[in-house]
Design an enzyme around this catalytic site. Structure first.
Site, PDB file in Angstrom:
ATOM      1  N   ARG A  17       2.375  -4.640   4.373  1.00  0.00           N
ATOM      2  CA  ARG A  17       1.124  -4.107   4.914  1.00  0.00           C
ATOM      3  C   ARG A  17      -0.067  -4.983   4.543  1.00  0.00           C
ATOM      4  NH1 ARG A  17       1.089   2.321   3.735  1.00  0.00           N
ATOM      5  NH2 ARG A  17      -1.074   1.777   3.238  1.00  0.00           N
ATOM      6  N   LYS A  61       4.193   9.042  -1.701  1.00  0.00           N
ATOM      7  CA  LYS A  61       4.025  10.109  -0.690  1.00  0.00           C
ATOM      8  C   LYS A  61       4.927   9.870   0.517  1.00  0.00           C
ATOM      9  CE  LYS A  61      -0.401   9.303  -0.245  1.00  0.00           C
ATOM     10  NZ  LYS A  61      -0.592   8.190  -1.211  1.00  0.00           N
ATOM     11  N   ARG A  74      -8.339  13.711   2.716  1.00  0.00           N
ATOM     12  CA  ARG A  74      -8.580  12.636   1.760  1.00  0.00           C
ATOM     13  C   ARG A  74      -9.973  12.661   1.164  1.00  0.00           C
ATOM     14  NH1 ARG A  74      -4.686   8.614   3.242  1.00  0.00           N
ATOM     15  NH2 ARG A  74      -5.066   6.738   2.079  1.00  0.00           N
ATOM     16  N   ARG A  82      -8.867   0.643  -2.541  1.00  0.00           N
ATOM     17  CA  ARG A  82      -8.249   1.904  -2.080  1.00  0.00           C
ATOM     18  C   ARG A  82      -8.112   2.884  -3.239  1.00  0.00           C
ATOM     19  NH1 ARG A  82      -3.058  -0.753  -0.201  1.00  0.00           N
ATOM     20  NH2 ARG A  82      -2.217   1.353   0.040  1.00  0.00           N
ATOM     21  N   ARG A  91       6.211  -3.449  -1.789  1.00  0.00           N
ATOM     22  CA  ARG A  91       6.581  -2.566  -0.671  1.00  0.00           C
ATOM     23  C   ARG A  91       6.845  -3.378   0.597  1.00  0.00           C
ATOM     24  NH1 ARG A  91       2.859   2.342   0.819  1.00  0.00           N
ATOM     25  NH2 ARG A  91       1.234   0.757   0.728  1.00  0.00           N
TER      26      ARG A  91
HETATM   27  P1  AP5 Z   1       5.013   4.814  -0.736  1.00  0.00           P
HETATM   28  O1  AP5 Z   1       5.887   6.014  -0.599  1.00  0.00           O
HETATM   29  O2  AP5 Z   1       4.874   3.917   0.432  1.00  0.00           O
HETATM   30  O3  AP5 Z   1       3.559   5.212  -1.328  1.00  0.00           O
HETATM   31  P2  AP5 Z   1       2.413   6.136  -0.728  1.00  0.00           P
HETATM   32  O4  AP5 Z   1       2.081   7.161  -1.768  1.00  0.00           O
HETATM   33  O5  AP5 Z   1       2.776   6.628   0.620  1.00  0.00           O
HETATM   34  O6  AP5 Z   1       1.214   5.121  -0.733  1.00  0.00           O
HETATM   35  P3  AP5 Z   1       0.364   4.484   0.484  1.00  0.00           P
HETATM   36  O7  AP5 Z   1      -0.039   3.118   0.033  1.00  0.00           O
HETATM   37  O8  AP5 Z   1       1.082   4.613   1.774  1.00  0.00           O
HETATM   38  O9  AP5 Z   1      -0.870   5.394   0.479  1.00  0.00           O
HETATM   39  P4  AP5 Z   1      -2.212   5.069   1.239  1.00  0.00           P
HETATM   40  O10 AP5 Z   1      -2.959   6.310   1.027  1.00  0.00           O
HETATM   41  O11 AP5 Z   1      -2.869   3.832   0.805  1.00  0.00           O
HETATM   42  O12 AP5 Z   1      -1.768   4.724   2.716  1.00  0.00           O
HETATM   43  P5  AP5 Z   1      -1.888   5.518   4.060  1.00  0.00           P
HETATM   44  O13 AP5 Z   1      -0.887   4.969   4.982  1.00  0.00           O
HETATM   45  O14 AP5 Z   1      -1.920   6.972   3.816  1.00  0.00           O
HETATM   46  O15 AP5 Z   1       5.582   3.975  -1.987  1.00  0.00           O
HETATM   47  C1  AP5 Z   1       4.997   2.733  -2.346  1.00  0.00           C
HETATM   48  C2  AP5 Z   1       6.102   1.764  -2.824  1.00  0.00           C
HETATM   49  O16 AP5 Z   1       6.689   2.262  -4.017  1.00  0.00           O
HETATM   50  C3  AP5 Z   1       7.269   1.585  -1.837  1.00  0.00           C
HETATM   51  O17 AP5 Z   1       7.673   0.263  -1.855  1.00  0.00           O
HETATM   52  C4  AP5 Z   1       8.364   2.517  -2.382  1.00  0.00           C
HETATM   53  O18 AP5 Z   1       9.651   2.037  -2.084  1.00  0.00           O
HETATM   54  C5  AP5 Z   1       8.089   2.462  -3.866  1.00  0.00           C
HETATM   55  N1  AP5 Z   1       8.376   3.729  -4.543  1.00  0.00           N
HETATM   56  C6  AP5 Z   1       8.079   4.974  -4.116  1.00  0.00           C
HETATM   57  N2  AP5 Z   1       8.468   5.900  -5.012  1.00  0.00           N
HETATM   58  C7  AP5 Z   1       9.019   5.197  -6.056  1.00  0.00           C
HETATM   59  C8  AP5 Z   1       9.610   5.590  -7.292  1.00  0.00           C
HETATM   60  N3  AP5 Z   1       9.705   6.885  -7.639  1.00  0.00           N
HETATM   61  N4  AP5 Z   1      10.046   4.618  -8.134  1.00  0.00           N
HETATM   62  C9  AP5 Z   1       9.942   3.294  -7.764  1.00  0.00           C
HETATM   63  N5  AP5 Z   1       9.413   2.865  -6.602  1.00  0.00           N
HETATM   64  C10 AP5 Z   1       8.952   3.813  -5.759  1.00  0.00           C
HETATM   65  O19 AP5 Z   1      -3.354   5.103   4.560  1.00  0.00           O
HETATM   66  C11 AP5 Z   1      -3.639   3.780   4.943  1.00  0.00           C
HETATM   67  C12 AP5 Z   1      -5.065   3.659   5.420  1.00  0.00           C
HETATM   68  O20 AP5 Z   1      -5.269   4.476   6.597  1.00  0.00           O
HETATM   69  C13 AP5 Z   1      -6.165   4.129   4.465  1.00  0.00           C
HETATM   70  O21 AP5 Z   1      -6.500   3.131   3.519  1.00  0.00           O
HETATM   71  C14 AP5 Z   1      -7.299   4.419   5.442  1.00  0.00           C
HETATM   72  O22 AP5 Z   1      -7.869   3.221   5.909  1.00  0.00           O
HETATM   73  C15 AP5 Z   1      -6.571   5.048   6.616  1.00  0.00           C
HETATM   74  N6  AP5 Z   1      -6.440   6.502   6.476  1.00  0.00           N
HETATM   75  C16 AP5 Z   1      -5.269   7.202   6.362  1.00  0.00           C
HETATM   76  N7  AP5 Z   1      -5.523   8.516   6.270  1.00  0.00           N
HETATM   77  C17 AP5 Z   1      -6.868   8.664   6.344  1.00  0.00           C
HETATM   78  C18 AP5 Z   1      -7.733   9.787   6.286  1.00  0.00           C
HETATM   79  N8  AP5 Z   1      -7.260  11.017   6.113  1.00  0.00           N
HETATM   80  N9  AP5 Z   1      -9.064   9.564   6.385  1.00  0.00           N
HETATM   81  C19 AP5 Z   1      -9.556   8.337   6.549  1.00  0.00           C
HETATM   82  N10 AP5 Z   1      -8.798   7.226   6.580  1.00  0.00           N
HETATM   83  C20 AP5 Z   1      -7.465   7.387   6.483  1.00  0.00           C
HETATM   84 MG    MG Z   2       2.160   6.179   2.596  1.00  0.00          MG
END
Ligand code: AP5
Ligand code: MG
Length: 213
Positions: free
Chosen positions: A161, A14, A89, A172, A128
């Site tokens: 992270r 994402k 979410r 998660r 990552r």
């Molecule tokens: P990346 O693009 O970073 O993945 P992502 O889908 O963004 O995954 P996240 O881990 O960021 O999602 P998340 O939901 O856990 O985190 P968030 O910050 O939203 O890609 C991952 C890796 O793969 C990278 O190294 C990249 O280079 C590689 N990659 C990408 N595409 C690729 C491809 N096609 N091929 C090969 N490699 C690839 O949330 C974090 C925390 O915040 C949550 O756990 C929660 O505590 C809180 N939070 C956030 N939003 C909310 C909400 N709405 N409500 C409540 N709590 C929330």
């Molecule tokens: Mg992300």
């Protein structure tokens, strides 16, 4: 005007896709995760409260998250579209954002569902690395920086992270499949969901999303 929601499990890409899409369509990338990590790195009052949720891989309470989203949506740059990543979410958040957007006479016009099997995301998350100053996302094998540990764009230090450990990734993902995935059906009923194969290379996934948009 593009009003996009990117949805998919942790590691589906994402954040990676959002960065390019935001540039291409000149719309703001709104990531609740990024906003939370920003507060945590600045050690604001809110940041201290968030740590116990975010670093543990648990969802931040809906009321806290909704306030942040309301503030962000009120900023001028959202008037011509936006890209949401990581919000909503759960069903309650989806209902809240639908009402918020309705009040602004808006609605999402595309929900992009990044599809990838659970087995593939572990390696992506473990490898990552993120820039501490600009938030740019790398992967030690799939998308490495030119100089190890240093951001190509601004020379910032790359960090891993806290929530990218095996145990936290598992919890998660559990939250994703039980609470977040059902939202896709909520938007399917509105006929705005497109499924994208997120197992492909970063540039191929981007091309597929562009076809849909
Ligand atoms: P990346 O693009 O970073 O993945 P992502 O889908 O963004 O995954 P996240 O881990 O960021 O999602 P998340 O939901 O856990 O985190 P968030 O910050 O939203 O890609 C991952 C890796 O793969 C990278 O190294 C990249 O280079 C590689 N990659 C990408 N595409 C690729 C491809 N096609 N091929 C090969 N490699 C690839 O949330 C974090 C925390 O915040 C949550 O756990 C929660 O505590 C809180 N939070 C956030 N939003 C909310 C909400 N709405 N409500 C409540 N709590 C929330
Ligand atoms: Mg992300």
């Amino acid at each position: 005007m593009q009003k996009i929601l990117l949805i998919g499990p942790q590691g589906s890409g994402k954040g990676t896709q959002a960065e390019q899409l935001a540039k291409t369509y000149s719309i703001p990338h709104i990531s609740t995760g990024d906003i939370f990590r920003q507060h945590m790195s600045e050690k604001t009052e809110l940041g201290k409260l968030l740590e116990s949720f975010v670093n543990e891989g648990k969802l931040v309470p809906n009321d806290v998250t909704l306030e942040i989203i309301k503030e962000r949506l009120a900023q001028d740059d959202c008037a011509n579209g936006f890209l949401f990543d990581g919000y909503p979410r759960n069903i309650e958040q989806a209902e809240s954002i639908d009402v918020l957007l309705e009040n602004l006479e808006m609605t999402f016009n595309h929900v992009i569902s990044l599809e990838i099997p659970r087995e593939l995301v572990i390696e992506r998350l473990e490898g990552r690395r993120t820039c501490a100053s600009c938030g740019k996302i790398y992967h030690i094998r799939f998308n490495p920086p030119i100089i190890d540990g240093i951001c190509d764009d601004d020379g910032g230090k790359l960090y891993q992270r806290e929530d990218d450990t095996i145990e936290k990734i598992a919890s998660r993902l559990e939250t994703y499949y039980t609470q977040t995935e059902p939202i896709i059906d909520h938007y399917r009923e509105k006929g705005i969901v497109s499924e994208i194969d997120a197992t492909l290379d970063i540039s191929e996934v981007f091309a597929k999303i562009q076809e849909v948009l």
